[in-house]
Every structure is written in C-alpha cells, then in structure tokens.
Design an enzyme around this catalytic site. Sequence first.
Site, PDB file in Angstrom:
ATOM      1  N   GLU A 117      -1.856  10.273  -5.914  1.00 51.15           N
ATOM      2  CA  GLU A 117      -1.022  11.461  -6.130  1.00 51.15           C
ATOM      3  C   GLU A 117       0.310  11.090  -6.772  1.00 51.15           C
ATOM      4  O   GLU A 117       1.031  11.961  -7.264  1.00 51.15           O
ATOM      5  CB  GLU A 117      -0.750  12.163  -4.797  1.00 51.15           C
ATOM      6  CG  GLU A 117      -1.988  12.685  -4.090  1.00 51.15           C
ATOM      7  CD  GLU A 117      -1.665  13.177  -2.683  1.00 51.15           C
ATOM      8  OE1 GLU A 117      -0.451  13.344  -2.375  1.00 51.15           O
ATOM      9  OE2 GLU A 117      -2.597  13.376  -1.883  1.00 51.15           O
ATOM     10  N   ASP A 164      -0.036  -3.748   6.230  1.00 55.08           N
ATOM     11  CA  ASP A 164      -0.201  -4.749   7.274  1.00 55.08           C
ATOM     12  C   ASP A 164      -1.597  -4.637   7.900  1.00 55.08           C
ATOM     13  O   ASP A 164      -2.112  -3.535   8.105  1.00 55.08           O
ATOM     14  CB  ASP A 164       0.878  -4.521   8.338  1.00 55.08           C
ATOM     15  CG  ASP A 164       0.935  -5.607   9.385  1.00 55.08           C
ATOM     16  OD1 ASP A 164       1.040  -6.781   8.998  1.00 55.08           O
ATOM     17  OD2 ASP A 164       0.888  -5.276  10.588  1.00 55.08           O
TER      18      ASP A 164
END
Length: 541
Positions: A265, A217
């Site tokens: 990751e 957002d």
Amino acid sequence: MSEQYVTNSGPAGDWWRNAVVYQVYPRSFSDLNGDGVGDLAGVIDRLGYLELLGVDAIWLSPIMRSPMVDHGYDVSDPRDVDPLFGDLDDFDRLVAEAHDRDMKVTMDLVPNHTSDQHAWFSQALAAEPGSDERARYFFRDGLGDDGSQPPNNWTSVFGGPAWSRVTEPDGSLGQWYLHLFAPEQPDLDFTHPDVLDDLRTTMRFWLDRGVDGFRIDVSHGLAKPEGLPDMPDAVEILKHTDDDPRFNDPGVHAIHREIRSVSDEYPGTANVGEVWVSSNDAFADYVRPDELHLGFNFRLASADFAADRVKEAITESLAATTSVGAVPTWTLSNHDVPREVTRYAPDAAEQGLADGQALAVGALRARAMAMVELALPGTVFIYNGAELGLPDADLPDDVLVDPVWENSGHTDRGRDACRVPLPWEGAEPPFGFSSTADTWLPIPADWAGLTVEAQLEDIFSTLSLYRQALELRYVRPEFSGDTVEWYGAPDGCIAFRRPGGLICALNASAAPIPLPPGQVLLVSTPLENGLLPPNTAAWLV
C-alpha cells in the site's frame, strides 16, 4: 535474475536492491540528554556523520514503549516512542532530516511477542481460562494431575523453560503461557484475528509517518505448529534448526503475505526479515515475490575466517535468493552477533599471542571481510561501530544486563559485549557519547584510538577504509551485475568477479600471494612488494 521472478525484485530503482543500510542501536549510538543512554536526538545530531560515511539508509533497533527488560524487544505500546529515546516529534524530525539527506529510515517491528506490561497481557491475566483475551497468547493447561508441569518441553532461547505459570484471578495457580524469549515477552498467537489486525494498524501508523520499511524481528517464529509438539533436543540461542518445532512453521508464510500486502500500500517501502533457518529452500520461501522483500541470511556472519567457509557462505546465500529471484543480503555482525574483530581473532593461547595481538589480527581480517561483503551484489547491513573496527568489550560480570545472563543462570554472558556505546571523540570515556561517564554499559578506556575523531584524521583507519569502499561501490560501474564468477585462487584464498568487471581477492592464508591481473582500486592492508598480504582483501578492475 530470471525474468519469471521480476515481481519480487521490482523496478531497478528500488532503493533497497543495492543499498548499504546502517544499523543504529539507539541505546549505544549517541546520547544527547546526558542520561547515559542513547536517544533519537543523538541520532539526529549524528546524521551528518552517517551522510559522511555514505550509507543509503538507517535501521533503528526498537524505540517503541517498553519496560526495557530486553532493551526494547519487549514492547508495551507498539505505536509510541519510549520516553527513554524521546517522543513522536523527535521521531518525525529524525525521518524528515534523514530524508533531507537522501537517507531512508527503517525500524524494528516486533510482532512475535509483546511485553508482559502490554494492555492485552494484563487483560489476559485478569480473564478466565478459555477467554478471548487469553486466546491472543498461548495459554495452556499444565501437564500432570495438578497441572504443575509445563505444557511441553520447549525451552526459551534465552535459557530456562519457555513456559511460565500464572496466578489465576481467584488466587490459585493456574495455566501456563508461552514465551520463546524472556518470561516478560509472552508470544502472540496469530490465529487470533486481533493479532494480525493490530500488526496492520501498527505498520500503517509508522508508514504514515514516513518510515521506509521495517526489520521484522523473529520473522521465522510468527506461527506455531498445531498442538505445540515437543522439541527433540535443546538448541542454542538463535541457532535454530529447520526441524525445531518452535520456529519455521509453514503457517508463517501466510502471515508474511499479509505483512507484504500492507507494505504494498506504500510504494517504495521494504521489509527485511530476521530469518534463522538452515537450508536454502527454507530461506527462499521467505523471500518469494509476495513475502519479504529481503531476508537476513546469516551465513556470512556465522562463517569462520577461512577461504572455503567464506566461499561456501557466499555461494549458498546466492543460491538461496537466486532460486526465487530475490535480492541477497550480507552482514558481518549485529546486536545479537559478536563483533567481527573479536570473532575473527585467532585463539591467543593456541597461537602463543597476547590478547592485543590476537585482536590486531582480528581487526585486519574484519577490514578484509568488509571489502568482501561490499563487493557482493545485493544489500549490505553494517552494524554501528563495525566501521570503527570495534571489538567486543571485555565487561565485568556485575555490569551485564542482557536477560540471557540471568535466564541462563549466569552460564551465557549474553550480548552486552557487542552493544557497548560508540566512542566519538576525546581521550577518555565516555568519548563524546554522553555528557556523563555513567553510561548504560561502560566504554573501555583503551578505545581512545578507535574514536570517530581519531579515525577521521587517519587515512589508514578502518573508518577511512569504509568511506573509500562505500564511495567506490557507488561511483564505479564495475560493481554492476547480480552474480559472481569464481576465479581460481591459491590455497586459503578466494577471488571472484562481478559482471561489471570488479574483481575481489581475499587472502586468508598465512603467506603473501600474487594479485589477479588488473588495476588495484583498494586494498584493506598495504601490499607487500606487490603481493597481497595474509588477512587482506583487494579490489581490482
């Protein structure tokens, strides 16, 4: 795509490169516990429908703990599910069952601000000016001898000033804090190390639970310019210009590189950012190889139904992503944007049409534009209900709950009209959305013909069109390739070809036109004596 940018595109099998992502606005999707508000159990209950529709992934609008002033975008605890929607066990079950159906699950991440009920903000209010607790937010002294004027002239995009004054622990009026949205949504200051560290922790919390990525957002607003300079002019909600000091500060890109490092990751995950900027160069900066995987480009969702406007939106969107080897995205609506049926409807009074007639034209145009966006290379986002051809609802003033309505002094009706619950079945509200008719926003009674049940039984319905289009997009090799080639087309029309051989033609003129050469795969409206009618699109090979 240019080889020099292959790092951002990643392996050809990355799911997000050509996905169709379905935005679930949880409050309005399906309510299983009967309180009138949609919930995670309702989403789980309807996964079979999404599988039938044929989407690759779902994007959940905010489900985190929140006082719900802005319907979940005011987060009080970013690492828990709000009881309104269920709990973490429900979330885990949703992810597992979606994955069992080969659907990815992405969710909203709200890093720009917190709720004023967040523990950090409570600590800030209890602390003294200049404290570390306040440094996580933008607390500033006011202007004037008594500090009674806001620190600068920034306005909230929800209406009113972007600053609110606090009462200090000793009871006196004191500093002001920044909120680019509602006063209950104080902005975070990413120059404080706690803010980025906490965001990393939140990301890993959900990624460890199996989420496949995030919609970020206010991606363009995470950094604020040093000194918080005045803005030159007031701007409309979510229509930011590139020189607006509240947004698109260069410091935002270092934050996105940190966000990307966490995603890296977890191979196979991807982020899409809400990026409201004007220029192609500014947009391209957000989707460079080490930043966002995808960025929402809202040009198509902002374009009028006119051939030159649609072509320009497509051309500019492709130019913005091609310059850095990124994947384009396409959407026609979302929870902040009026639904395409209403947006494309001609002005009834101007055209001498009844409101229903104007919406019928808007519905035809929305069907055509759905085929245009699904014919384009890249990732498509479908807002829940678009596949049903829902218009914006005509809501009375007394049911409006969007904070924009109140904060604008009732001059802006806000976004409630495009957030009304979905109609699933039956002949009267709540149309299977809930067991109570007292839904959080009322569902129009005249949506009986737009329910999922009614449209599944109608091979000519908008839902049937979406299902056919999605299937063809997946199974036909002609949809391959990362570019489009424009054809010559009559005035008021466009036509383009994908490298794989798909041709898409759109008639936005007032008269039927001949089709380009080729075999017709699908039309949004039946042909008229072999001609493509107005407000219609066709796919050919």
